[in-house]
Design an enzyme around this catalytic site. Structure first.
Site, PDB file in Angstrom:
ATOM      1  CG  ASP A 145      74.050 -60.362 124.521  1.00 23.59           C
ATOM      2  OD1 ASP A 145      73.134 -59.913 124.286  1.00 23.59           O
ATOM      3  OD2 ASP A 145      75.050 -60.492 123.762  1.00 23.59           O
ATOM      4  CG  ASP A 183      77.695 -69.151 123.016  1.00 20.73           C
ATOM      5  OD1 ASP A 183      76.563 -69.473 122.742  1.00 20.73           O
ATOM      6  OD2 ASP A 183      78.672 -68.968 122.275  1.00 20.73           O
ATOM      7  CB  ALA A 238      68.477 -65.040 117.789  1.00 23.29           C
ATOM      8  CE1 TYR A 279      66.785 -64.874 112.589  1.00 20.71           C
ATOM      9  CE2 TYR A 279      64.870 -64.372 111.162  1.00 20.71           C
ATOM     10  CZ  TYR A 279      65.603 -64.060 112.357  1.00 20.71           C
ATOM     11  OH  TYR A 279      65.021 -63.203 113.303  1.00 20.71           O
ATOM     12  NE  ARG A 318      61.370 -57.143 104.272  1.00 17.98           N
ATOM     13  CZ  ARG A 318      60.961 -57.745 103.082  1.00 17.98           C
ATOM     14  NH1 ARG A 318      59.923 -57.629 102.464  1.00 17.98           N
ATOM     15  NH2 ARG A 318      62.191 -58.259 102.503  1.00 17.98           N
TER      16      ARG A 318
HETATM   17  P1  NAD Z   1      70.614 -58.190 117.899  1.00 18.15           P
HETATM   18  O1  NAD Z   1      71.649 -58.988 117.314  1.00 18.15           O
HETATM   19  O2  NAD Z   1      70.834 -56.948 118.280  1.00 18.15           O
HETATM   20  O3  NAD Z   1      70.353 -59.039 119.284  1.00 18.15           O
HETATM   21  C1  NAD Z   1      70.664 -60.460 119.743  1.00 18.15           C
HETATM   22  C2  NAD Z   1      71.563 -60.439 120.697  1.00 18.15           C
HETATM   23  O4  NAD Z   1      71.936 -61.699 121.146  1.00 18.15           O
HETATM   24  C3  NAD Z   1      73.091 -59.623 121.006  1.00 18.15           C
HETATM   25  O5  NAD Z   1      73.143 -58.932 121.771  1.00 18.15           O
HETATM   26  C4  NAD Z   1      73.963 -60.744 120.531  1.00 18.15           C
HETATM   27  O6  NAD Z   1      75.318 -60.457 121.285  1.00 18.15           O
HETATM   28  C5  NAD Z   1      73.038 -61.981 121.438  1.00 18.15           C
HETATM   29  N1  NAD Z   1      73.803 -63.165 121.004  1.00 18.15           N
HETATM   30  C6  NAD Z   1      73.667 -63.890 119.777  1.00 18.15           C
HETATM   31  N2  NAD Z   1      74.321 -64.933 119.902  1.00 18.15           N
HETATM   32  C7  NAD Z   1      74.131 -65.397 121.332  1.00 18.15           C
HETATM   33  C8  NAD Z   1      74.662 -66.412 121.967  1.00 18.15           C
HETATM   34  N3  NAD Z   1      75.089 -67.707 121.451  1.00 18.15           N
HETATM   35  N4  NAD Z   1      74.855 -66.649 123.341  1.00 18.15           N
HETATM   36  C9  NAD Z   1      74.366 -65.373 123.919  1.00 18.15           C
HETATM   37  N5  NAD Z   1      74.005 -64.256 123.285  1.00 18.15           N
HETATM   38  C10 NAD Z   1      73.875 -64.291 121.988  1.00 18.15           C
HETATM   39  O7  NAD Z   1      69.239 -58.468 117.240  1.00 18.15           O
HETATM   40  P2  NAD Z   1      67.898 -57.675 117.599  1.00 18.15           P
HETATM   41  O8  NAD Z   1      67.345 -57.208 116.079  1.00 18.15           O
HETATM   42  O9  NAD Z   1      67.677 -57.027 118.917  1.00 18.15           O
HETATM   43  O10 NAD Z   1      66.916 -59.268 117.818  1.00 18.15           O
HETATM   44  C11 NAD Z   1      66.472 -59.768 118.894  1.00 18.15           C
HETATM   45  C12 NAD Z   1      65.854 -60.971 118.561  1.00 18.15           C
HETATM   46  O11 NAD Z   1      64.775 -60.786 117.993  1.00 18.15           O
HETATM   47  C13 NAD Z   1      66.470 -62.300 118.066  1.00 18.15           C
HETATM   48  O12 NAD Z   1      66.098 -63.508 118.312  1.00 18.15           O
HETATM   49  C14 NAD Z   1      65.833 -61.917 116.646  1.00 18.15           C
HETATM   50  O13 NAD Z   1      65.981 -63.042 115.784  1.00 18.15           O
HETATM   51  C15 NAD Z   1      64.236 -61.681 116.976  1.00 18.15           C
HETATM   52  N6  NAD Z   1      63.676 -60.648 115.692  1.00 18.15           N
HETATM   53  C16 NAD Z   1      64.219 -59.403 115.369  1.00 18.15           C
HETATM   54  C17 NAD Z   1      63.458 -58.653 114.378  1.00 18.15           C
HETATM   55  C18 NAD Z   1      64.026 -57.557 114.157  1.00 18.15           C
HETATM   56  O14 NAD Z   1      63.142 -56.767 113.323  1.00 18.15           O
HETATM   57  N7  NAD Z   1      65.009 -56.887 114.506  1.00 18.15           N
HETATM   58  C19 NAD Z   1      62.440 -59.334 113.864  1.00 18.15           C
HETATM   59  C20 NAD Z   1      61.885 -60.764 114.100  1.00 18.15           C
HETATM   60  C21 NAD Z   1      62.540 -61.374 115.231  1.00 18.15           C
END
Ligand code: NAD
Length: 314
Positions: A31, A51, A75, A142, A214
């Site tokens: 991360d 990254d 992401a 996205y 939602r």
């Molecule tokens: P979040 O932002 O808490 O987690 C994403 C993590 O990825 C963070 O810790 C961030 O530091 C890390 N990150 C971002 N860019 C990076 C990179 N280039 N290299 C390494 N690390 C990187 O988000 P979340 O809500 O926990 O979402 C996690 C995943 O689930 C994502 O892929 C998101 O698109 C997907 N998602 C989330 C939801 C939701 O309801 N939260 C719904 C659908 C999909």
């Protein structure tokens, strides 16, 4: 098993990493901490701040660790950021994800992808649930980047034998959620309600209406799906992780208001550009393969208690 969790310092990824450690797996978290927090990484996981766009370093790390499965959660997870910065979104969510897929192929690992049911299907009409077979109708950069990577996974599955699982999450909520992500409204509301600050219900179309609808799903259900996918039972499957229950923002606000025992004002706000009016997913496949989702009341109660102790400690 050896499990590599990208984005394991973020909301959902840290729960996956924690559960994988508890299940006895050897866990590495990658991360870059762009939105995640190092303290969310479980203490028994090996944390590598990196990254995913750094192709050579990521591949080297993965080859050295040799994961049985990669759970890909890193992401750019904000719809509004993607609208402002589509190139950044594609850079991380498409090109960065391709590095992860390449590494999975090089290591012979399973790849579990955190996709989005909440954004991918576009508007879901009243009375309908979006099933996995429904064509994607991405309305934001996205959603485009998530849909694009899904296509890469299916192509790599056919051409190179990649074993992947696509999990299309609804609006995930639970402990440790940050307000900035795809679906941060539960975290936003709870922090404000527990501090006695006003909250705002943004309109679905007209000021003062019920707000957008939602499908809120508890983070534990996403975790269960990941753990099952690591074992191989969900190879080449695309599965909605959802409840099938539509909840309006106002209904959510009222429930959280009561659970928090708050006296905060609930104000009306305007419609936000780019917000889908209604997104509800069909959970039939999930229920058949993983069992029933957590009822909203149970998940919201547990989440409220977690945020209560966080607010009390701050
Ligand atoms: P979040 O932002 O808490 O987690 C994403 C993590 O990825 C963070 O810790 C961030 O530091 C890390 N990150 C971002 N860019 C990076 C990179 N280039 N290299 C390494 N690390 C990187 O988000 P979340 O809500 O926990 O979402 C996690 C995943 O689930 C994502 O892929 C998101 O698109 C997907 N998602 C989330 C939801 C939701 O309801 N939260 C719904 C659908 C999909």
């Amino acid at each position: 098993m050896k499990i590599l969790v990208t984005g394991g310092a973020g909301f959902i990824g840290s729960h996956v990493a924690e559960a994988a450690v508890e299940a006895g797996h050897d866990v590495m978290v990658v991360d870059d901490l762009s939105s995640g927090r190092a303290e969310h990484v479980p203490p028994n996981a090996d944390f590598q701040p990196l990254d995913i766009r750094n192709r050579s370093a990521f591949t080297e790390l993965a080859l050295h660790f040799g994961p049985d499965a990669i759970s890909h959660h890193a992401a750019q997870a904000s719809v509004s950021v993607s609208v402002r910065e589509p190139l950044l979104d594609a850079d991380i969510n498409v090109l960065g994800s391709l590095n992860v897929a390449e590494a999975a192929l090089a290591c012979g690992s399973r790849l579990v992808f955190a996709s989005t049911g909440g954004a991918l299907y576009g508007e879901v009409a009243e009375g309908e649930q979006a099933g996995e077979e429904r064509p994607a109708e991405p309305l934001s950069p996205y959603a485009c980047s998530k849909a694009a990577f899904e296509h890469y996974l299916r192509a790599f599955g056919k051409s190179a034998g990649l074993r992947y699982t696509i999990l299309r999450y609804g609006n995930v909520y639970g402990p440790r959620q940050d307000p900035h992500g795809e679906a941060g409204v539960v975290a936003i509301f709870l922090r404000r309600l527990l501090r006695g600050e006003p909250i705002q219900v943004n309109a679905r179309s007209l000021l003062g209406d019920e707000g957008c609808v939602r499908d809120y799903v508890y983070v534990r259900d996403s975790v269960r799906a990941n753990l099952a996918a690591f074992e191989g039972g969900l190879d080449r499957r695309t599965i909605n992780i959802a409840t099938g229950v539509g909840t309006s923002t106002r209904e959510l606000a009222d429930r959280l208001h009561a659970l928090a025992g708050s006296h905060s004002a609930v104000n009306d706000g305007p419609h936000r550009d780019g917000d889908l009016e209604r997104s509800v997913l069909d959970p039939t496949v999930m229920i058949a393969t993983l069992g029933e989702p957590t009822p909203l009341d149970r998940g919201l109660t547990a989440t409220t208690e977690w945020f209560r102790s966080e607010v009390e400690q701050s």
